[in-house]
Design a protein around this motif. Structure first.
Motif, PDB file in Angstrom:
ATOM      1  N   UNK B 105       0.840  -1.201   0.000  1.00 32.45           N
ATOM      2  CA  UNK B 105       0.000   0.000   0.000  1.00 32.45           C
ATOM      3  C   UNK B 105       0.877   1.254   0.000  1.00 32.45           C
ATOM      4  N   UNK B 108       2.513   1.654  -3.418  1.00 33.27           N
ATOM      5  CA  UNK B 108       1.571   2.072  -4.465  1.00 33.27           C
ATOM      6  C   UNK B 108       1.302   3.570  -4.368  1.00 33.27           C
ATOM      7  N   UNK B 109       1.254   4.083  -3.141  1.00 27.47           N
ATOM      8  CA  UNK B 109       1.036   5.520  -2.951  1.00 27.47           C
ATOM      9  C   UNK B 109       2.301   6.288  -3.321  1.00 27.47           C
ATOM     10  N   UNK B 112       3.100   7.328  -6.885  1.00 28.67           N
ATOM     11  CA  UNK B 112       2.449   8.457  -7.545  1.00 28.67           C
ATOM     12  C   UNK B 112       3.336   9.709  -7.532  1.00 28.67           C
ATOM     13  N   UNK B 122       5.746  -0.415 -11.089  1.00 28.00           N
ATOM     14  CA  UNK B 122       5.361  -0.775 -12.454  1.00 28.00           C
ATOM     15  C   UNK B 122       5.965  -2.119 -12.837  1.00 28.00           C
ATOM     16  N   UNK B 125       4.153  -4.913 -10.937  1.00 34.02           N
ATOM     17  CA  UNK B 125       2.797  -5.138 -11.456  1.00 34.02           C
ATOM     18  C   UNK B 125       2.849  -5.804 -12.826  1.00 34.02           C
ATOM     19  N   UNK B 126       3.771  -5.334 -13.683  1.00 38.16           N
ATOM     20  CA  UNK B 126       3.824  -5.912 -15.028  1.00 38.16           C
ATOM     21  C   UNK B 126       4.304  -7.366 -14.973  1.00 38.16           C
ATOM     22  N   UNK B 163      -8.119  -5.248  -5.679  1.00 42.96           N
ATOM     23  CA  UNK B 163      -7.549  -3.921  -5.408  1.00 42.96           C
ATOM     24  C   UNK B 163      -8.636  -2.891  -5.099  1.00 42.96           C
ATOM     25  N   UNK B 164      -9.748  -2.969  -5.821  1.00 34.62           N
ATOM     26  CA  UNK B 164     -10.854  -2.035  -5.576  1.00 34.62           C
ATOM     27  C   UNK B 164     -11.330  -2.174  -4.142  1.00 34.62           C
ATOM     28  N   UNK B 167      -7.641  -1.770  -1.568  1.00 37.93           N
ATOM     29  CA  UNK B 167      -6.895  -0.517  -1.617  1.00 37.93           C
ATOM     30  C   UNK B 167      -7.816   0.695  -1.596  1.00 37.93           C
ATOM     31  N   UNK B 168      -8.858   0.691  -2.441  1.00 34.58           N
ATOM     32  CA  UNK B 168      -9.669   1.893  -2.589  1.00 34.58           C
ATOM     33  C   UNK B 168     -10.746   1.998  -1.521  1.00 34.58           C
TER      34      UNK B 168
END
Lengths: 194, 194
Positions: B105, B108-109, B112, B122, B125-126, B163-164, B167-168
């Protein structure tokens, strides 16, 4: 009889100017560099005017997002759930590709460390989930969806891929992305029986 | 003949101590408060030892995540795609619920706004998408998946909801969440034909 200026109308104009200034600024300089001072300067108001209505820049930007979403991403109900989901998710795609996308991204990140942003983001997300669940529920009653589908999960299956693509992988959303996602989500990954 | 200490082995032990110290610290005090100084103190090494191997705390934590994912969330191939996806996504669920979840987490923040975190996230994740796509591709060849399914999109449909949710919406992932998601993703939202 001379007409008096309407104070409610003047307030709404000032609020609208502040919301637009905040959104433009955030799109130009990013969420972190957007400050209440800079929003006030751009909107031509004093800082105290902003603080009279909102506790922080996150609160201003949350109201911008809420209005943007209400204006552009309401749920239609034409009786065809796939067409309506396609229309609504395509509007969300467009919102993410606009200035509002940069603002929403900033708010989602701020929500991880700022209480006002966290509460506001949660309220906006839960409102979006509730709206979608309501539309899916009508479709389920009408026999357009599996009777045993958990609708809260269905919402996450529909919107999750968009967030995974746009927010996490930071990729522009290609045209027609949601159309393909909805095809798989409705028809399933299982091989088609002929 | 007396045995000489193996310098490669000593390096790996020091690296491991630093990775563990960074992970424990991040879980305790959060990503923002985790500093290279504090990691060094906890691992009992000098700051310069850390900087010899990694350019920043994000880089240390990225290597922790990479190792954790390799250890616990590899893709099995038993020939049954639904069982294998369930096993792998359940391992990811467990990873998100562990200390590594808080670290992921934070990364991921950080991604940005921090270039090292962004590149590392990246890449991770890829790699995850590529591994999943590879397993799905075998299944597609074997006739376990629709021949026309876009596999990159299928991966986003499988992992996006997780993730939705986690995370969100910042909700704990309930037991059996991925099992239900996979049921819908494979069988589709369309009503079942009897």
């Amino acid at each position: 009889m001379s007409r008096q200026p309407d104070p409610n109308r003047r307030s709404e104009q000032a609020r609208q100017a502040i919301l637009s200034a905040a959104a433009d600024l955030c799109a130009e300089v990013g969420f972190a560099a957007t400050t209440v001072e800079a929003i006030a300067a751009r909107a031509g108001v004093g800082k105290q005017t902003i603080y009279r209505w909102w506790p922080s820049k996150a609160a201003v930007l949350l109201e911008h997002m809420q209005r943007a979403r209400e204006t552009s991403a309401d749920f239609p109900d034409t009786g065809d759930i796939r067409a309506d989901l396609l229309a609504q998710t395509t509007a969300v795609e467009a919102l993410f590709a606009s200035h509002s996308g940069a603002i929403w991204r900033g708010l989602l990140i701020a929500a991880q460390s700022d209480d006002i942003a966290a509460d506001g983001v949660r309220a906006l997300l839960e409102k979006a989930v509730t709206d979608a669940t309501k539309r899916l529920s009508t479709a389920q009653v009408n026999g357009e969806l599996r009777a045993d589908a958990d609708l809260d999960m269905a919402v996450e299956i529909i919107y999750g891929p968009l967030y995974h693509h746009w927010l996490l992988r930071a990729r522009p959303v290609p045209n027609g992305y949601m159309k393909e996602i909805l095809n798989v989500v409705f028809d399933g990954l299982n091989p088609r029986r002929h």
